[in-house]
Design an enzyme around this catalytic site. Structure first.
Site, PDB file in Angstrom:
ATOM      1  N   SER A 124      23.159  38.279 -26.722  1.00 51.99           N
ATOM      2  CA  SER A 124      22.987  37.518 -27.966  1.00 51.99           C
ATOM      3  C   SER A 124      21.593  37.698 -28.551  1.00 51.99           C
ATOM      4  O   SER A 124      20.626  37.879 -27.810  1.00 51.99           O
ATOM      5  CB  SER A 124      23.214  36.036 -27.669  1.00 51.99           C
ATOM      6  OG  SER A 124      22.731  35.222 -28.721  1.00 51.99           O
ATOM      7  N   TYR A 149      21.453  28.111 -23.401  1.00 54.88           N
ATOM      8  CA  TYR A 149      22.427  29.189 -23.665  1.00 54.88           C
ATOM      9  C   TYR A 149      21.686  30.520 -23.794  1.00 54.88           C
ATOM     10  O   TYR A 149      22.030  31.499 -23.136  1.00 54.88           O
ATOM     11  CB  TYR A 149      23.210  28.902 -24.947  1.00 54.88           C
ATOM     12  CG  TYR A 149      23.909  30.115 -25.511  1.00 54.88           C
ATOM     13  CD1 TYR A 149      23.378  30.795 -26.603  1.00 54.88           C
ATOM     14  CD2 TYR A 149      25.078  30.605 -24.936  1.00 54.88           C
ATOM     15  CE1 TYR A 149      23.992  31.921 -27.105  1.00 54.88           C
ATOM     16  CE2 TYR A 149      25.703  31.724 -25.439  1.00 54.88           C
ATOM     17  CZ  TYR A 149      25.155  32.377 -26.526  1.00 54.88           C
ATOM     18  OH  TYR A 149      25.762  33.508 -27.026  1.00 54.88           O
ATOM     19  N   LYS A 153      21.661  34.063 -21.298  1.00 54.37           N
ATOM     20  CA  LYS A 153      21.871  35.445 -21.738  1.00 54.37           C
ATOM     21  C   LYS A 153      20.678  36.305 -21.325  1.00 54.37           C
ATOM     22  O   LYS A 153      20.828  37.420 -20.827  1.00 54.37           O
ATOM     23  CB  LYS A 153      22.062  35.508 -23.253  1.00 54.37           C
ATOM     24  CG  LYS A 153      23.348  34.870 -23.744  1.00 54.37           C
ATOM     25  CD  LYS A 153      24.582  35.557 -23.165  1.00 54.37           C
ATOM     26  CE  LYS A 153      25.888  35.020 -23.724  1.00 54.37           C
ATOM     27  NZ  LYS A 153      27.079  35.679 -23.150  1.00 54.37           N
TER      28      LYS A 153
HETATM   29  C1  WQD Z   1      24.005  29.564 -39.078  1.00 48.52           C
HETATM   30  C2  WQD Z   1      23.248  28.866 -40.192  1.00 48.52           C
HETATM   31  C3  WQD Z   1      22.615  26.605 -39.671  1.00 48.52           C
HETATM   32  C4  WQD Z   1      26.651  24.937 -39.548  1.00 48.52           C
HETATM   33  C5  WQD Z   1      24.915  31.647 -33.790  1.00 48.52           C
HETATM   34  C6  WQD Z   1      25.634  31.394 -32.534  1.00 48.52           C
HETATM   35  C7  WQD Z   1      24.841  31.897 -31.367  1.00 48.52           C
HETATM   36  C8  WQD Z   1      24.358  33.315 -31.580  1.00 48.52           C
HETATM   37  C9  WQD Z   1      23.614  33.423 -32.887  1.00 48.52           C
HETATM   38  C10 WQD Z   1      25.847  34.847 -30.432  1.00 48.52           C
HETATM   39  C11 WQD Z   1      22.089  28.020 -39.651  1.00 48.52           C
HETATM   40  C12 WQD Z   1      23.592  26.652 -40.842  1.00 48.52           C
HETATM   41  C13 WQD Z   1      25.589  25.818 -39.666  1.00 48.52           C
HETATM   42  C14 WQD Z   1      26.786  23.900 -40.499  1.00 48.52           C
HETATM   43  C15 WQD Z   1      24.828  24.685 -41.641  1.00 48.52           C
HETATM   44  N1  WQD Z   1      25.418  34.268 -31.561  1.00 48.52           N
HETATM   45  N2  WQD Z   1      24.700  25.690 -40.695  1.00 48.52           N
HETATM   46  N3  WQD Z   1      25.867  23.819 -41.521  1.00 48.52           N
HETATM   47  O1  WQD Z   1      22.767  28.897 -35.236  1.00 48.52           O
HETATM   48  O2  WQD Z   1      22.599  31.288 -36.087  1.00 48.52           O
HETATM   49  O3  WQD Z   1      23.817  30.760 -33.922  1.00 48.52           O
HETATM   50  O4  WQD Z   1      24.486  32.976 -33.896  1.00 48.52           O
HETATM   51  O5  WQD Z   1      25.485  34.600 -29.335  1.00 48.52           O
HETATM   52  O6  WQD Z   1      25.705  31.826 -30.266  1.00 48.52           O
HETATM   53  O7  WQD Z   1      25.823  30.008 -32.399  1.00 48.52           O
HETATM   54  O8  WQD Z   1      24.786  30.132 -36.163  1.00 48.52           O
HETATM   55  O9  WQD Z   1      26.642  29.445 -37.619  1.00 48.52           O
HETATM   56  O10 WQD Z   1      25.550  27.691 -36.127  1.00 48.52           O
HETATM   57  O11 WQD Z   1      24.317  28.577 -38.105  1.00 48.52           O
HETATM   58  O12 WQD Z   1      24.008  24.588 -42.570  1.00 48.52           O
HETATM   59  O13 WQD Z   1      27.720  23.047 -40.433  1.00 48.52           O
HETATM   60  O14 WQD Z   1      24.128  27.944 -40.848  1.00 48.52           O
HETATM   61  O15 WQD Z   1      21.589  25.646 -39.910  1.00 48.52           O
HETATM   62  O16 WQD Z   1      21.011  28.105 -40.562  1.00 48.52           O
HETATM   63  P1  WQD Z   1      23.389  30.242 -35.394  1.00 48.52           P
HETATM   64  P2  WQD Z   1      25.411  28.912 -36.976  1.00 48.52           P
END
Ligand code: WQD
Length: 343
Positions: A124, A149, A153
């Site tokens: 990740s 998490y 990884k």
């Molecule tokens: C993306 C953006 C939130 C939900 C993910 C995976 C992690 C890793 C990396 C593989 C952020 C914003 C989100 C919501 C929002 N991948 N958001 N409202 O945090 O980058 O992590 O990718 O391992 O496992 O979890 O992804 O989709 O949670 O958030 O505004 O209801 O969307 O603040 O800026 P993230 P995400």
């Protein structure tokens, strides 16, 4: 080639198995259904138009894994199985360390005993430190993880690296995913988070389908053009194809190889919402809410190494991912129905 896939009923596991079957690989998969459902396996078989061997089991169960390895002669392993919710990992660190590290160590032990020396590991971008300049390359600094998490990884990457250092004839690919999104174009398989979704795309899809009242946009006061966080969203089918490319690569290259699986493009949350609305002709009701702890302002990949060495590049757009997600969600408003066909 005979491929053993752990976590085969999961989001990326199902899409990868479908790609493998389409290319005539022989697949054996395992999943304990702790974060997935049996019907996902049936949907993959239906889409592939062919059967494959599946076992319901936990990868930490060494005797069961050894039994499976003794029945099949695997050429390569793809290890998806693992807990993957960053927020949950902060609340339950011991569960994450035990499950994610024990499963990887158990798998390596069984591989070694059965003379299987090639593995593709689901890593990740969360292993990268928060203070790296963008875009992130495979040489960017790692190990300042912001949640358990990410640390699991990072530690699994270290375990696999040390196994290779002790066994020079092993081949390992560490694939660092950025933000997988989307679904197979059929709408028959897709992302099915258990409980309230954490990630942006399923949250948007469940809002539009009516399961959630509105989307919270976590902060619009970041140092970005529109104030919302920027991420590298990559279609899950492109991620799946990246695994096929990695299998081919490690078949010819011993040692440890690390690759980013991203698009190289950064998209803000508000841009994402706009893309989803245009692609699906649906309105996404949202409210600006306080920042979510732990969110980095900007995170996107350099894809040069994967392009040059894996000869792989993401081909689908975020608009494709939004169209495909909406088809999956509208055809499956409640995700996969729970039918325990393996019990
Ligand atoms: C993306 C953006 C939130 C939900 C993910 C995976 C992690 C890793 C990396 C593989 C952020 C914003 C989100 C919501 C929002 N991948 N958001 N409202 O945090 O980058 O992590 O990718 O391992 O496992 O979890 O992804 O989709 O949670 O958030 O505004 O209801 O969307 O603040 O800026 P993230 P995400």
């Amino acid at each position: 080639m005979n491929i053993f896939v752990t976590g085969g009923a999961g989001y990326i596991g199902t899409h990868t198995i479908l790609e493998l079957l389409a290319l005539d690989y022989n697949v054996v998969a395992v999943d304990d259904f702790s974060n997935s459902k049996p019907i996902a396996i049936e949907r993959v078989k239906e889409l592939a138009g062919r059967d494959f061997t599946f076992y319901e089991a936990n990868v930490c169960n060494i005797s069961k894994m050894d039994e499976i390895f003794s029945k099949h002669k695997f050429d390569c392993v793809i290890h998806f199985a693992g807990k993957k919710a960053p927020g949950e990992s902060v609340e339950k660190p011991l569960e994450y360390y035990k499950n994610n590290l024990d499963s990887t160590m158990a798998l390596c032990e069984v591989m070694k005993k059965n003379n299987v020396k090639k593995i593709v590991f689901s890593s990740s971008c969360t292993v990268y430190g928060a203070n790296n300049p963008m875009p992130l390359t495979e040489n960017s600094s790692v190990g300042e993880c912001i949640n358990p998490y990410g640390w699991t990884k990072f530690m699994c990457e270290q375990i696999l690296t040390d196994v290779v250092n002790a066994n020079k004839d092993w081949s390992v690919a560490l694939l660092r995913y950025f933000n997988p999104v989307g679904a197979h174009e059929s709408g028959r398989i897709g992302e099915d988070p258990q409980g309230i979704p954490i990630n942006l795309m399923p949250h948007i899809a469940q809002t539009v389908v009516g399961r959630i009242k509105y989307l919270h946009v976590f902060g619009d006061d970041y140092d970005t053009p529109d104030g919302t966080c920027i991420r590298d969203y990559i279609h899950v089918v492109d991620v799946a194809k990246g695994h096929v490319a990695a299998i081919k690569y490690i078949d010819k290259n011993a040692g440890v190889s690390t690759f980013n699986l991203g698009t190289g493009d950064g998209t803000s949350v508000l841009e994402f919402i706009s893309t989803f609305e245009t692609a699906t002709n649906k309105n996404v009701p949202y409210k600006i809410s306080p920042r979510r702890p732990g969110d980095a302002p900007i995170c996107y990949a350099s894809t040069n190494k994967a392009e040059n060495e894996l000869h792989w590049k993401a081909e689908k757009s975020l608009a494709n991912a939004c169209e495909d997600t909406w088809r999956w969600q509208s055809m499956n408003p409640n995700g996969y129905e729970r039918k325990n066909i393996y019990k």
